[in-house]
Design a protein around this motif. Structure first.
Motif, PDB file in Angstrom:
ATOM      1  N   THR A   5      16.983  15.731  50.409  1.00  0.00           N
ATOM      2  CA  THR A   5      16.096  14.637  50.480  1.00  0.00           C
ATOM      3  C   THR A   5      14.943  14.723  51.337  1.00  0.00           C
ATOM      4  O   THR A   5      14.947  15.318  52.408  1.00  0.00           O
ATOM      5  CB  THR A   5      16.924  13.358  51.328  1.00  0.00           C
TER       6      THR A   5
ATOM      7  N   ILE B 168      13.094  10.175  49.050  1.00  0.00           N
ATOM      8  CA  ILE B 168      13.600  10.559  47.763  1.00  0.00           C
ATOM      9  C   ILE B 168      14.409  11.494  47.602  1.00  0.00           C
ATOM     10  O   ILE B 168      14.452  12.574  48.508  1.00  0.00           O
ATOM     11  CB  ILE B 168      12.444  11.080  46.666  1.00  0.00           C
ATOM     12  N   THR B 169      15.776  11.322  46.995  1.00  0.00           N
ATOM     13  CA  THR B 169      17.077  12.360  47.057  1.00  0.00           C
ATOM     14  C   THR B 169      16.614  13.451  46.010  1.00  0.00           C
ATOM     15  O   THR B 169      15.496  13.416  45.292  1.00  0.00           O
ATOM     16  CB  THR B 169      18.165  11.637  46.703  1.00  0.00           C
TER      17      THR B 169
ATOM     18  N   GLY C 229      17.847  14.083  43.434  1.00  0.00           N
ATOM     19  CA  GLY C 229      18.324  13.395  41.982  1.00  0.00           C
ATOM     20  C   GLY C 229      17.197  12.369  41.637  1.00  0.00           C
ATOM     21  O   GLY C 229      17.239  11.985  40.606  1.00  0.00           O
ATOM     22  N   GLY C 230      16.081  12.238  42.542  1.00  0.00           N
ATOM     23  CA  GLY C 230      15.315  11.312  42.294  1.00  0.00           C
ATOM     24  C   GLY C 230      15.426   9.701  42.692  1.00  0.00           C
ATOM     25  O   GLY C 230      14.538   9.073  42.305  1.00  0.00           O
ATOM     26  N   SER C 231      16.555   9.294  43.332  1.00  0.00           N
ATOM     27  CA  SER C 231      16.473   8.272  43.558  1.00  0.00           C
ATOM     28  C   SER C 231      15.625   7.946  44.958  1.00  0.00           C
ATOM     29  O   SER C 231      15.651   8.792  45.727  1.00  0.00           O
ATOM     30  CB  SER C 231      17.891   7.752  44.287  1.00  0.00           C
ATOM     31  N   THR C 232      14.876   6.743  45.163  1.00  0.00           N
ATOM     32  CA  THR C 232      14.199   6.267  46.117  1.00  0.00           C
ATOM     33  C   THR C 232      14.573   5.454  47.287  1.00  0.00           C
ATOM     34  O   THR C 232      15.394   4.505  46.582  1.00  0.00           O
ATOM     35  CB  THR C 232      12.902   5.945  45.494  1.00  0.00           C
ATOM     36  N   MET C 233      14.312   5.511  48.144  1.00  0.00           N
ATOM     37  CA  MET C 233      14.661   4.458  49.427  1.00  0.00           C
ATOM     38  C   MET C 233      13.247   3.973  49.983  1.00  0.00           C
ATOM     39  O   MET C 233      12.720   4.937  50.696  1.00  0.00           O
ATOM     40  CB  MET C 233      15.564   5.173  50.229  1.00  0.00           C
ATOM     41  N   TYR C 234      12.826   2.870  50.014  1.00  0.00           N
ATOM     42  CA  TYR C 234      12.029   2.227  50.683  1.00  0.00           C
ATOM     43  C   TYR C 234      12.081   1.502  51.891  1.00  0.00           C
ATOM     44  O   TYR C 234      13.237   0.777  51.916  1.00  0.00           O
ATOM     45  CB  TYR C 234      10.866   1.322  49.891  1.00  0.00           C
TER      46      TYR C 234
ATOM     47  N   LYS D 204       6.921  -0.657  49.145  1.00  0.00           N
ATOM     48  CA  LYS D 204       7.336  -0.307  47.838  1.00  0.00           C
ATOM     49  C   LYS D 204       6.333  -0.918  46.599  1.00  0.00           C
ATOM     50  O   LYS D 204       6.027  -0.204  45.809  1.00  0.00           O
ATOM     51  CB  LYS D 204       8.681  -1.050  47.442  1.00  0.00           C
TER      52      LYS D 204
ATOM     53  N   SER E 178       7.380  10.665  44.776  1.00  0.00           N
ATOM     54  CA  SER E 178       7.658  11.471  43.599  1.00  0.00           C
ATOM     55  C   SER E 178       8.002  12.832  43.973  1.00  0.00           C
ATOM     56  O   SER E 178       7.712  13.439  45.034  1.00  0.00           O
ATOM     57  CB  SER E 178       6.604  11.246  42.408  1.00  0.00           C
TER      58      SER E 178
END
Length: 122
Positions: free
Chosen positions: A33, A51-52, A54-59, A65, A71
Motif C-alpha cells: 500500500t 492505494i492498495t 489491488g487498486g483500492s483507495t482510501m481517502y 476525494k 493512481s
C-alpha cells in the motif's frame, strides 16, 4: 529497505492543479500500500489518501476525494497523486509512504520519501 522518491511539487494558484509522483528506488513496492501524507508548518503529518496493491483507495475526507485522485501503475512501479482545485490550505510538504498494511494512520507507514513542497497561493 524501500526507498521512495517523490517528484512534481511546486507552486500553484488557488484552483490550479499539480501532479505528484512516487517511485521506489532499489526495490519494487508493487504489492504494498502506498500513501500520500502531508505536513504543514507546526502541524503533525496528516494522512491524505492511500492505494492498495489491488487498486483500492482510501481517502482521509470527502473534500479531498472530490479534488485529489490517486493512481498506481504497477508495471512502471509508480504512484501518482493528481491534485485539482487546489486551495491555500493544501500547502504542505507531501510525502509518499509505503507499507505492507493499509492504514489511514500516517505513523503506521514504515517507509517514507524525502517529501516535496506544494505551495498554493491565493
Amino acid at each position: 529497505q524501500v526507498q521512495l522518491v517523490e517528484s512534481g511539487g511546486g507552486l500553484a494558484q488557488a484552483g490550479g492543479s499539480l501532479r505528484l509522483s512516487c517511485a521506489p528506488a532499489g526495490r519494487s513496492f508493487s504489492t504494498w500500500t502506498v500513501a500520500w501524507v502531508r505536513q504543514s508548518p507546526g502541524r503533525e503529518r496528516e494522512f491524505v489518501v492511500a492505494i492498495t496493491w489491488g487498486g483500492s483507495t482510501m481517502y482521509a475526507e470527502e473534500s479531498v476525494k472530490d479534488r485529489f485522485t490517486i493512481s498506481r501503475d504497477n508495471a512502471r512501479a509508480t504512484v501518482a497523486l493528481q491534485m485539482n482545485g487546489l486551495k491555500p490550505e493544501d500547502t504542505a510538504v507531501y510525502y509518499c509512504a509505503a507499507d505492507q498494511v493499509a492504514s489511514r494512520v500516517a505513523t503506521r507507514y514504515s517507509y517514507w520519501g524525502q517529501g516535496t513542497q506544494v505551495t498554493v497561493s491565493s
